[in-house]
Design a protein around this motif. Structure first.
Motif, PDB file in Angstrom:
ATOM      1  N   LYS A 144       0.569  -1.703   0.260  1.00  0.00           N
ATOM      2  CA  LYS A 144      -0.019   0.191  -0.035  1.00  0.00           C
ATOM      3  C   LYS A 144       0.502   1.578   0.121  1.00  0.00           C
ATOM      4  CE  LYS A 144      -3.886  -1.811   2.690  1.00  0.00           C
ATOM      5  NZ  LYS A 144      -4.483  -2.517   0.521  1.00  0.00           N
ATOM      6  N   VAL A 145       1.976   1.208   0.543  1.00  0.00           N
ATOM      7  CA  VAL A 145       2.593   2.312   0.512  1.00  0.00           C
ATOM      8  C   VAL A 145       3.640   2.404  -0.914  1.00  0.00           C
ATOM      9  CG1 VAL A 145       5.501   3.089   1.433  1.00  0.00           C
ATOM     10  CG2 VAL A 145       3.125   2.250   3.200  1.00  0.00           C
ATOM     11  N   MET A 146       3.852   1.478  -1.712  1.00  0.00           N
ATOM     12  CA  MET A 146       4.572   1.665  -2.434  1.00  0.00           C
ATOM     13  C   MET A 146       2.893   2.502  -3.776  1.00  0.00           C
ATOM     14  SD  MET A 146       6.610  -1.569  -3.640  1.00  0.00           S
ATOM     15  CE  MET A 146       5.675  -2.783  -3.328  1.00  0.00           C
ATOM     16  N   LYS A 147       2.285   1.406  -3.309  1.00  0.00           N
ATOM     17  CA  LYS A 147       1.043   2.276  -4.237  1.00  0.00           C
ATOM     18  C   LYS A 147       0.673   3.724  -4.052  1.00  0.00           C
ATOM     19  CE  LYS A 147      -3.825   1.736  -4.719  1.00  0.00           C
ATOM     20  NZ  LYS A 147      -4.379   1.924  -5.656  1.00  0.00           N
ATOM     21  N   GLY A 301      11.073   7.547   7.818  1.00  0.00           N
ATOM     22  CA  GLY A 301      11.532   8.419   5.761  1.00  0.00           C
ATOM     23  C   GLY A 301       9.924   7.724   5.222  1.00  0.00           C
ATOM     24  N   ILE A 302       8.554   7.076   5.486  1.00  0.00           N
ATOM     25  CA  ILE A 302       7.577   6.762   4.798  1.00  0.00           C
ATOM     26  C   ILE A 302       6.454   8.018   5.278  1.00  0.00           C
ATOM     27  CG2 ILE A 302       5.912   5.329   4.444  1.00  0.00           C
ATOM     28  CD1 ILE A 302       7.010   3.015   5.417  1.00  0.00           C
ATOM     29  N   ASP A 303       6.349   9.112   4.091  1.00  0.00           N
ATOM     30  CA  ASP A 303       5.347   9.923   4.612  1.00  0.00           C
ATOM     31  C   ASP A 303       4.029   9.587   3.376  1.00  0.00           C
ATOM     32  OD1 ASP A 303       6.599  10.442   1.643  1.00  0.00           O
ATOM     33  OD2 ASP A 303       7.356  12.412   2.160  1.00  0.00           O
ATOM     34  N   VAL A 304       3.776   8.975   3.199  1.00  0.00           N
ATOM     35  CA  VAL A 304       2.483   8.855   2.794  1.00  0.00           C
ATOM     36  C   VAL A 304       1.065   7.721   3.583  1.00  0.00           C
ATOM     37  CG1 VAL A 304       3.354   7.932   0.618  1.00  0.00           C
ATOM     38  CG2 VAL A 304       2.932   6.769   2.064  1.00  0.00           C
ATOM     39  N   PRO A 305      -0.007   8.007   3.541  1.00  0.00           N
ATOM     40  CA  PRO A 305      -1.254   7.901   4.983  1.00  0.00           C
ATOM     41  C   PRO A 305      -0.566   6.772   4.848  1.00  0.00           C
ATOM     42  CG  PRO A 305      -2.019   8.952   3.150  1.00  0.00           C
ATOM     43  CD  PRO A 305      -0.537   8.574   3.103  1.00  0.00           C
ATOM     44  N   ALA A 306      -0.986   5.639   3.837  1.00  0.00           N
ATOM     45  CA  ALA A 306      -0.968   4.128   4.266  1.00  0.00           C
ATOM     46  C   ALA A 306       0.781   3.553   5.512  1.00  0.00           C
ATOM     47  CB  ALA A 306      -0.554   3.141   2.839  1.00  0.00           C
ATOM     48  N   GLY A 307       1.729   4.562   5.624  1.00  0.00           N
ATOM     49  CA  GLY A 307       3.030   3.963   6.921  1.00  0.00           C
ATOM     50  C   GLY A 307       2.269   3.805   7.702  1.00  0.00           C
ATOM     51  N   LYS A 308       0.845   4.469   7.938  1.00  0.00           N
ATOM     52  CA  LYS A 308       0.804   4.168   9.400  1.00  0.00           C
ATOM     53  C   LYS A 308      -0.034   3.145   9.620  1.00  0.00           C
ATOM     54  CE  LYS A 308       0.723   9.497  10.392  1.00  0.00           C
ATOM     55  NZ  LYS A 308       0.024  10.681  10.600  1.00  0.00           N
ATOM     56  N   LEU A 309      -0.463   2.580   8.313  1.00  0.00           N
ATOM     57  CA  LEU A 309      -2.076   0.994   8.529  1.00  0.00           C
ATOM     58  C   LEU A 309      -1.095  -0.269   9.544  1.00  0.00           C
ATOM     59  CD1 LEU A 309      -3.094   1.803   4.998  1.00  0.00           C
ATOM     60  CD2 LEU A 309      -4.233   1.870   7.477  1.00  0.00           C
ATOM     61  N   GLY A 310       0.587  -0.365   9.785  1.00  0.00           N
ATOM     62  CA  GLY A 310       1.021  -0.879  10.667  1.00  0.00           C
ATOM     63  C   GLY A 310       0.550  -1.427  11.923  1.00  0.00           C
ATOM     64  N   ARG A 311       0.297  -2.379  11.921  1.00  0.00           N
ATOM     65  CA  ARG A 311      -1.158  -2.857  12.901  1.00  0.00           C
ATOM     66  C   ARG A 311       0.433  -2.974  14.915  1.00  0.00           C
ATOM     67  NH1 ARG A 311      -5.833  -6.507  12.127  1.00  0.00           N
ATOM     68  NH2 ARG A 311      -6.809  -6.290  10.225  1.00  0.00           N
ATOM     69  N   GLU A 342     -23.533   5.020   6.739  1.00  0.00           N
ATOM     70  CA  GLU A 342     -22.596   6.148   6.026  1.00  0.00           C
ATOM     71  C   GLU A 342     -21.787   5.571   4.756  1.00  0.00           C
ATOM     72  OE1 GLU A 342     -20.350   5.398   9.617  1.00  0.00           O
ATOM     73  OE2 GLU A 342     -21.540   4.822  11.226  1.00  0.00           O
ATOM     74  N   PRO A 343     -21.455   7.588   4.593  1.00  0.00           N
ATOM     75  CA  PRO A 343     -20.809   6.973   2.979  1.00  0.00           C
ATOM     76  C   PRO A 343     -19.616   6.068   2.874  1.00  0.00           C
ATOM     77  CG  PRO A 343     -20.703   9.216   4.424  1.00  0.00           C
ATOM     78  CD  PRO A 343     -21.504   8.369   5.126  1.00  0.00           C
ATOM     79  N   LEU A 344     -19.665   5.498   2.291  1.00  0.00           N
ATOM     80  CA  LEU A 344     -17.877   4.854   1.644  1.00  0.00           C
ATOM     81  C   LEU A 344     -17.317   6.021   1.308  1.00  0.00           C
ATOM     82  CD1 LEU A 344     -19.603   0.962   1.075  1.00  0.00           C
ATOM     83  CD2 LEU A 344     -19.161   2.047   3.120  1.00  0.00           C
ATOM     84  N   THR A 345     -16.205   5.245   2.145  1.00  0.00           N
ATOM     85  CA  THR A 345     -14.615   6.203   1.101  1.00  0.00           C
ATOM     86  C   THR A 345     -13.635   5.207   0.411  1.00  0.00           C
ATOM     87  OG1 THR A 345     -13.198   5.597   3.107  1.00  0.00           O
ATOM     88  CG2 THR A 345     -14.755   7.415   3.598  1.00  0.00           C
ATOM     89  N   ASP A 346     -12.839   5.667  -0.130  1.00  0.00           N
ATOM     90  CA  ASP A 346     -12.236   4.727  -0.729  1.00  0.00           C
ATOM     91  C   ASP A 346     -11.179   3.680   0.120  1.00  0.00           C
ATOM     92  OD1 ASP A 346     -12.751   6.271  -3.705  1.00  0.00           O
ATOM     93  OD2 ASP A 346     -10.694   7.823  -3.663  1.00  0.00           O
ATOM     94  N   ASP A 347     -11.010   4.188   1.485  1.00  0.00           N
ATOM     95  CA  ASP A 347      -9.927   3.520   1.621  1.00  0.00           C
ATOM     96  C   ASP A 347     -10.696   2.066   2.757  1.00  0.00           C
ATOM     97  OD1 ASP A 347      -7.785   4.863   1.922  1.00  0.00           O
ATOM     98  OD2 ASP A 347      -8.337   5.854   3.572  1.00  0.00           O
TER      99      ASP A 347
END
Length: 381
Positions: A144-147, A301-311, A342-347
């Motif tokens: 997801k980070v690469m995407k 060093g990861i500055d995209v939103p997916a960088g925060k998805l780790g569990r 509730e409305p669905l987001t792309d996420d």
């Protein structure tokens, strides 16, 4: 807000006590406290089916011996079904649950024929049902980070892609004078259709490349080695993407010493990204004119939103179960939001959907068609 739905219930078709992939699904879903297993048609063998009731803590009255009966009786009671059966059952079972208004998660490949896959997509859309297909490698955080890095333009315009999926599980088959191991259903056209390796492993790569890059395959040429057996065991493919770039894939189930390796390399005009499934928490990122660096899941060093998805924190490895669980996490979130209007987001919709399944079936059909026609180019429509 007090009446807001907070938990979903689900059933399984397949996934008995001896089923590898079914166990992976069940354990992955169990990581999410918002989902509860309440029913199932776990095996075509009655004894195994009965054993699952006690082992999975499912009421025996909700253990079924026919998937169609389960779909009818559980309509309006469960929020989704997880289908973990051999390939040849996917179409009929998924269709039953869709027609009874039940959301579906299905193992891949979605069906044995493109027309069947397209029919499932049509029904799901007509009934406004959610449908996920378990192309689970896109569930890895670093994919997801690469995407997101590619979408932001970090490596520029993509000019070349190289990917492979290697394992050696069917190497013993090459030593047989005749294909006598009938227990391996994946190598039998009756149960796997026209393809083994490409349908089983190759479609994972087809989806992962599209997911990460956004590129679709325009046409391809291929070889498919059967080594005198019934279905393909080793595939080599040259591809042309919709942006004009080219790529090369290799899929093998007779690669001695390879432990389910997926390797992905994406090259652009400004940089490159490289990911290996055996080290899923790492991505090699190189910018033109600079030293390459390793990005780590949940690390700096990861500055995209997916960088925060780790569990879990940086340094503690995540793995295959988590990747599947991440697919289910978004799928469950989407169901709950729909139930709560509730409305669905792309996420929320960030999971491999039914169109992904259709694309995978068309892909392996094109590969086998090219291989049977002297490796001629085949367009994918």
């Amino acid at each position: 807000m007090e009446n807001r739905k907070k938990q979903v219930t689900y059933g399984m078709v397949g996934g008995d006590l001896k089923a590898l992939i079914g166990e992976c699904h069940r354990k992955a879903i169990a990581l999410d406290p918002r989902a509860k297993l309440v029913c199932g048609c776990f095996s075509a063998i009655d004894e195994l089916n009965d054993e699952c009731a006690e082992a999975y803590h499912v009421d025996k009255s909700r253990v079924y011996y026919d998937a169609a009966e389960m779909a009818k009786k559980e309509a309006g009671k469960i929020d989704f079904v997880s289908i973990c059966t051999p390939n040849f059952v996917h179409y009929s079972v998924a269709k039953e649950f869709l027609e009874n208004g039940i959301n579906v998660v299905c193992e891949k490949p979605l069906t044995l024929k493109p027309a069947e896959a397209e029919e499932l997509a049509r029904i799901a859309k007509e009934k406004n049902l959610l449908f996920a297909v378990d192309y689970c490698y896109s569930g890895y955080v670093m994919c997801k980070v690469m995407k997101q890095m590619i979408a932001r333009g970090d490596i520029g315009d993509i000019i070349s892609i190289n990917a492979d999926y290697m394992e050696g599980c069917f190497l013993p088959l090459l030593l047989e004078k005749e294909q006598v191991n009938t227990r391996i259903w994946r190598t039998d056209p009756k149960y796997s259709g026209i393809s083994n390796t490409c349908a089983d492993d190759g479609t994972h790569v087809e989806h992962l490349v599209h997911y990460v890059t956004g590129l679709k395959v325009r046409r391809l040429l291929a070889t498919a080695d059967t080594f005198g057996k019934k279905l393909d065991l080793n595939d080599n493919i040259i591809l042309e993407y919709e942006n004009g770039a080219h790529g090369a894939y290799w899929f093998s189930q007779v690669a001695c010493g390879s432990p389910n390796e997926i390797n992905l390399r994406i090259y652009g005009t400004k940089g490159s990204l490289e990911w290996h499934q055996t080290h899923p928490d790492e991505v090699r990122f190189a910018r033109a004119g600079e030293a390459a660096q390793i990005l780590y899941r949940s690390g700096d060093g990861i500055d995209v939103p997916a960088g925060k998805l780790g569990r879990i924190p940086y340094g503690h490895p995540e793995g295959y179960y988590i990747a599947i669980a991440n697919v289910y996490r978004n799928f469950i979130s989407a169901i709950l939001k729909r139930c709560n209007n509730e409305p669905l987001t792309d996420d929320d919709l960030d999971f491999p959907n039914v169109d992904t399944g259709v694309s995978g079936v068309k892909f392996f059909y094109a590969v086998i068609e090219s291989a049977k026609n002297d490796s001629r180019w085949v367009e994918i429509k």
